[in-house]
Design a protein around this motif. Sequence first.
Motif, PDB file in Angstrom:
ATOM      1  N   PHE A  65       0.546  -1.190  -0.103  1.00 21.23           N
ATOM      2  CA  PHE A  65       0.408   0.050  -0.234  1.00 21.23           C
ATOM      3  C   PHE A  65       0.835   1.389   0.087  1.00 21.23           C
ATOM      4  O   PHE A  65       0.493   2.165  -0.628  1.00 21.23           O
ATOM      5  CB  PHE A  65      -0.947   0.193   0.878  1.00 21.23           C
ATOM      6  N   CYS A  66       1.563   1.066   0.913  1.00 22.12           N
ATOM      7  CA  CYS A  66       2.841   2.800   1.053  1.00 22.12           C
ATOM      8  C   CYS A  66       4.325   2.706  -0.051  1.00 22.12           C
ATOM      9  O   CYS A  66       3.154   3.823  -0.522  1.00 22.12           O
ATOM     10  CB  CYS A  66       3.943   2.668   2.495  1.00 22.12           C
ATOM     11  N   ALA A  67       3.681   1.679  -1.176  1.00 19.54           N
ATOM     12  CA  ALA A  67       5.278   1.715  -1.811  1.00 19.54           C
ATOM     13  C   ALA A  67       4.216   2.583  -3.312  1.00 19.54           C
ATOM     14  O   ALA A  67       4.580   2.968  -3.874  1.00 19.54           O
ATOM     15  CB  ALA A  67       5.444   0.260  -2.584  1.00 19.54           C
ATOM     16  N   GLU A  68       2.345   1.321  -3.424  1.00 17.53           N
ATOM     17  CA  GLU A  68       1.655   2.667  -4.880  1.00 17.53           C
ATOM     18  C   GLU A  68       1.767   3.780  -4.129  1.00 17.53           C
ATOM     19  O   GLU A  68       1.517   4.629  -5.563  1.00 17.53           O
ATOM     20  CB  GLU A  68       0.749   1.415  -4.781  1.00 17.53           C
ATOM     21  N   ALA A  69       1.492   4.022  -3.537  1.00 17.92           N
ATOM     22  CA  ALA A  69       1.026   5.394  -2.573  1.00 17.92           C
ATOM     23  C   ALA A  69       2.637   6.524  -2.872  1.00 17.92           C
ATOM     24  O   ALA A  69       2.009   7.861  -3.734  1.00 17.92           O
ATOM     25  CB  ALA A  69       0.542   5.463  -1.385  1.00 17.92           C
ATOM     26  N   VAL A  70       3.664   5.916  -3.092  1.00 23.28           N
ATOM     27  CA  VAL A  70       4.984   6.390  -2.867  1.00 23.28           C
ATOM     28  C   VAL A  70       5.207   6.671  -4.100  1.00 23.28           C
ATOM     29  O   VAL A  70       5.490   7.685  -5.090  1.00 23.28           O
ATOM     30  CB  VAL A  70       5.644   5.637  -2.415  1.00 23.28           C
ATOM     31  N   SER A  71       4.945   5.276  -4.946  1.00 24.90           N
ATOM     32  CA  SER A  71       5.189   5.358  -6.333  1.00 24.90           C
ATOM     33  C   SER A  71       4.190   6.209  -7.096  1.00 24.90           C
ATOM     34  O   SER A  71       3.888   7.165  -8.097  1.00 24.90           O
ATOM     35  CB  SER A  71       4.600   4.349  -7.083  1.00 24.90           C
ATOM     36  N   ARG A 130      12.210   6.325  -4.057  1.00 26.08           N
ATOM     37  CA  ARG A 130      11.447   7.127  -4.770  1.00 26.08           C
ATOM     38  C   ARG A 130      11.272   8.905  -3.595  1.00 26.08           C
ATOM     39  O   ARG A 130      11.084   9.905  -3.956  1.00 26.08           O
ATOM     40  CB  ARG A 130       9.703   6.814  -4.478  1.00 26.08           C
ATOM     41  N   LEU A 131      11.619   7.904  -2.654  1.00 24.35           N
ATOM     42  CA  LEU A 131      11.424   9.039  -1.111  1.00 24.35           C
ATOM     43  C   LEU A 131      12.887   9.481  -1.167  1.00 24.35           C
ATOM     44  O   LEU A 131      13.572  11.377  -0.872  1.00 24.35           O
ATOM     45  CB  LEU A 131      11.747   8.707   0.070  1.00 24.35           C
ATOM     46  N   ARG A 132      14.212   8.655  -1.914  1.00 24.34           N
ATOM     47  CA  ARG A 132      15.590   9.679  -1.561  1.00 24.34           C
ATOM     48  C   ARG A 132      15.582  10.849  -2.896  1.00 24.34           C
ATOM     49  O   ARG A 132      16.062  11.459  -2.649  1.00 24.34           O
ATOM     50  CB  ARG A 132      16.893   8.694  -2.132  1.00 24.34           C
ATOM     51  N   LEU A 133      14.465  10.897  -3.702  1.00 21.91           N
ATOM     52  CA  LEU A 133      14.244  12.753  -4.447  1.00 21.91           C
ATOM     53  C   LEU A 133      14.517  13.331  -3.715  1.00 21.91           C
ATOM     54  O   LEU A 133      14.823  14.455  -3.799  1.00 21.91           O
ATOM     55  CB  LEU A 133      13.534  11.778  -5.493  1.00 21.91           C
ATOM     56  N   PRO A 134      13.156  13.590  -2.929  1.00 21.11           N
ATOM     57  CA  PRO A 134      13.133  14.497  -2.196  1.00 21.11           C
ATOM     58  C   PRO A 134      13.568  15.480  -1.649  1.00 21.11           C
ATOM     59  O   PRO A 134      13.636  15.623  -0.661  1.00 21.11           O
ATOM     60  CB  PRO A 134      11.369  13.906  -2.265  1.00 21.11           C
ATOM     61  N   ALA A 135      14.222  14.289  -1.032  1.00 20.59           N
ATOM     62  CA  ALA A 135      15.511  14.209   0.276  1.00 20.59           C
ATOM     63  C   ALA A 135      16.759  14.984  -0.350  1.00 20.59           C
ATOM     64  O   ALA A 135      17.072  15.742   0.902  1.00 20.59           O
ATOM     65  CB  ALA A 135      15.724  13.031   0.724  1.00 20.59           C
ATOM     66  N   GLY A 136      17.044  15.381  -1.438  1.00 18.64           N
ATOM     67  CA  GLY A 136      17.763  15.860  -2.578  1.00 18.64           C
ATOM     68  C   GLY A 136      19.491  14.674  -1.799  1.00 18.64           C
ATOM     69  O   GLY A 136      19.635  14.070  -1.046  1.00 18.64           O
ATOM     70  N   ASP A 137      20.125  16.167  -2.137  1.00 11.48           N
ATOM     71  CA  ASP A 137      21.296  15.453  -1.739  1.00 11.48           C
ATOM     72  C   ASP A 137      22.570  16.105  -1.527  1.00 11.48           C
ATOM     73  O   ASP A 137      23.920  16.209  -1.261  1.00 11.48           O
ATOM     74  CB  ASP A 137      22.660  15.502  -3.729  1.00 11.48           C
ATOM     75  N   GLY A 138      22.095  17.623  -0.362  1.00 10.24           N
ATOM     76  CA  GLY A 138      23.094  17.849  -0.187  1.00 10.24           C
ATOM     77  C   GLY A 138      23.463  17.321   1.206  1.00 10.24           C
ATOM     78  O   GLY A 138      23.234  16.472   1.339  1.00 10.24           O
ATOM     79  N   GLU A 139      24.180  18.260   1.917  1.00  6.70           N
ATOM     80  CA  GLU A 139      25.400  18.117   2.896  1.00  6.70           C
ATOM     81  C   GLU A 139      24.554  18.279   4.147  1.00  6.70           C
ATOM     82  O   GLU A 139      24.870  17.132   4.966  1.00  6.70           O
ATOM     83  CB  GLU A 139      26.550  18.889   3.072  1.00  6.70           C
ATOM     84  N   GLU A 140      23.645  18.778   4.408  1.00  2.00           N
ATOM     85  CA  GLU A 140      22.742  18.321   5.905  1.00  2.00           C
ATOM     86  C   GLU A 140      22.284  16.627   5.845  1.00  2.00           C
ATOM     87  O   GLU A 140      21.407  16.638   4.246  1.00  2.00           O
ATOM     88  CB  GLU A 140      21.445  18.875   5.729  1.00  2.00           C
ATOM     89  N   ARG A 141      22.315  16.457   6.319  1.00  4.66           N
ATOM     90  CA  ARG A 141      21.254  14.827   7.381  1.00  4.66           C
ATOM     91  C   ARG A 141      19.665  15.038   7.029  1.00  4.66           C
ATOM     92  O   ARG A 141      19.115  16.232   7.544  1.00  4.66           O
ATOM     93  CB  ARG A 141      21.625  14.120   8.046  1.00  4.66           C
ATOM     94  N   ARG A 142      19.500  15.201   5.955  1.00  4.03           N
ATOM     95  CA  ARG A 142      18.085  15.226   5.997  1.00  4.03           C
ATOM     96  C   ARG A 142      17.062  13.754   6.032  1.00  4.03           C
ATOM     97  O   ARG A 142      17.444  12.552   5.719  1.00  4.03           O
ATOM     98  CB  ARG A 142      17.284  16.314   4.356  1.00  4.03           C
ATOM     99  N   VAL A 143      15.915  13.344   6.376  1.00  2.00           N
ATOM    100  CA  VAL A 143      14.767  12.556   6.566  1.00  2.00           C
ATOM    101  C   VAL A 143      13.520  12.890   6.147  1.00  2.00           C
ATOM    102  O   VAL A 143      13.313  13.567   6.296  1.00  2.00           O
ATOM    103  CB  VAL A 143      14.458  12.034   7.892  1.00  2.00           C
TER     104      VAL A 143
END
Length: 635
Positions: A290-296, A358-371
Motif C-alpha cells: 500500500f505504501c509503495a504504491e502510494a509513494v509511486s 522514490r523518497l530519496r528524490l525529495p530528500a536531495g543530495d545536500g550536505e545536511e542529513r535529511r529524513v
Amino acid sequence: MSDLRVHLVPSFHYDVEYLLAEGPYLEICFQNLLEAHRLLSTYPQYTFRVEQTYLLERFLQEYPSLSDDLRRFARQGRLEVASGMYTMADLNMPSGESIVRQLVVGKRLCGRLLGVEPFVLDAGDCTGHPAQMPQIARICGYRYYTFQRAVDNVGRKCEIIWRGIDGTEVPTYWLAVIGYAGWYDVGRDDVRVLEELLGRLNEHCLSPEGILSHGGDFKYPYERGIEVLSRWNEERETKIIYSTYGRALEAIDFSGAPVEECEWNPDRQGCYSSRIRVKQGNRECEGLLFCAEAVSALARWLLRVPPDEDGLLRAWKLTFINQFHDIIWGTVCDEAYRHALERIGRVRMICEGIIEDRLRLPAGDGEERRVVAFNPLPWPRRCWLEVPVGMPSPEDEVVGPSGSPCPAVLSGDKLSWRAELPPCGYSSFILRRVGKPETRGDGSFKVKFVETDSGYAPEVTTPLYHVEFSPGGTIASLRDLRSGKEFVDPERPAFNVLCLQSDRGDLWQYYEGPLHDGGPQGFAQDLIYDPYPSGPSFTSNGKRIYLDVIDNRDGPQAEFGVEEESEWRLVLRISGSLVRRFPSFREFWNEGIRVDWSQRVVFYRDDPTVEFRLETHHVAGRWYRLRAAFFTDIR
C-alpha cells in the motif's frame, strides 16, 4: 431423482503448498493437466475446470506449446478457470483490498492466457465467507459464488441468494455433496457410487439442475468415467452431462432460492493463530505494498518518475501465494513454512527498495542529513519518528518543513521527534548537531514505586493520566485526569495481561484435540465460544484439568525500569516470565513451561495515545497458546 439433470464438473483441488512443498505438487499438477489436455482433445463432450490462475500460469510457462489448444477449449466453453483468484486465498485474514487484487489480477491473467475471463467465484476450500463477499464479487465482475465449508446447516438447499452488508446480491451455490471432490475413482463400482451421490444431491436441489464435482485433491483425470457416463445416460432417465461451473450456474433456476443476509463463518478456528509469523508477515506485506504504491503515485505526479509496475506486481503475486488458504492458515509442512517466510522477505526487499528510491528524490543530495517521512493514509497523522543518529557526534536537533525545530528526544544512539504528516504526502526534516546534552525530563512525568503485600510496582502520573501497575506487570488502573474516567474494568482490574493456556489441538483446531474431518458435519460452521478463561477447566468428574490457565495478573514479580524520560514522553520497560511447573511424580510426562516476556509502554505529554509493544520468547514446554487481554469498562 428422474427430473434432475446433473452437471458433472471434472477438476482437481490444487494446494500451492501443504503437506508437500510447491515443487513436488507442481509436478503432480502438470501431469494432471497434460492428461486433461489429452481428454479435451480426444472427447468433444469432455470439460475441465482449472481451479487457480497461478497454476495455469505456471503450467503454460512450462508448456507454452499448448497455449493455443487451451485457448480454443476455453472459447468452446469446455475449459474454465474458477475461482479466478490468483490463488484460492483465505477470505478472513487477508484485507479486503488483497481479496480484490487477487480477483482482479487473476481475472486479467485468465483473459490474457485464455482469451476469456472467469465469472464464477469459487471458494470451495475456504474456511469462512465474510458478509462483504457478494459486494466484492460483483465489483470484480463475478456473477456467481460457490462454496463448500462453514455452511450454517448441512440440511439446507444448494441454491441461495446471498445478500451482502451493502445490499448487493449474488446467486450462490453450496456444493452440498462432498464439496469440490464429488465423484472420483475410489476403487468401487462407479454406477453404485453415482447412484448414492445423486440421491444425496437430489435432496438438496430446488432447481431441476444440479452440480456434482468430479475430482478431489490432486486427483488424476478419470478417463474411465467417460464410458461410465455414456452407459448411464443410455440406461437411466436422470441425465449426467460433462459441464463447467459457469455453464451449470447459468442453467440453474435461482428464482425459488431463499435470500440469506449472513456470513458463513467460521470453520477450524485454530488456524487463525497457527504459525503466527505468516499472519504478521501478510499484514506487513499488505502495508508495504500500500505504501509503495502510494509513494509511486506521488513520485509520478510530482517528479514524473514512472512506477515500477513489474516489481509491484511481482510483490503482489508473492503475497497472493502466501494468502493461499493452507499457507496463511499455517497448516503446512515445515519446508512450506520456510518458503512463506522467504516470500515475505522478498516482498519486503521489493517494496522497501521502491519506497527508498522514490523518497530519496525529495530528500536531495545536500550536505545536511535529511529524513523524508511519508504518510500513505488519506488523513493527516501526528506521530513520533525515530532514527539512528550519527556517531560519535550525534545530531540532536530536528528542523521541520516550516523551518522551526520539532520536539525531539535524544536517547542513546536514537533520535525521536514528533511529526505532523500531511494526508497521502510527505514531510522533510533536517537533522542538525547543536551540542545539546542528552534529553532529560522536566517534571512532566512522575514515577514512584509502591510496596504491596504481593511485591512492588510503579505508579505513574503524566499530564493526561494517573496509572497504577500491578507487581505482575499489568496496568491495574488507567484514569483520565481531565475527565476522571477510569478505563480499566474494576471487576477485572488489568490492562496488558499476558495469558498462557494449555492447548491440545492442532494447527486447525483449538483445545479439543486433533482434527477429525469426516461425516456430513465436516463442512459445517465450527464456532467455539472462547472468552477469556477465568481459571482451569476440569473434566466432568472434576478430577482432571483439561484446560490449564495462568497469567501475570497476580505475579510472579515483574522487573520495571525507566528506559527513557524527557519533557515529551516516558518509556517504561517491563519484563517477566510465565512459568508452569509439574512437580508431581505422576506427571513426569508433562514437561514444564516457561515463556519470557518483555514489554515497552510509552506515555506522551500531550497525546492520549498509550503504546504497547510486547515480545515473547519461548524457553521450554509445549502444548500452549498465548493471548493478550485489555479488560476495559468501555461499553
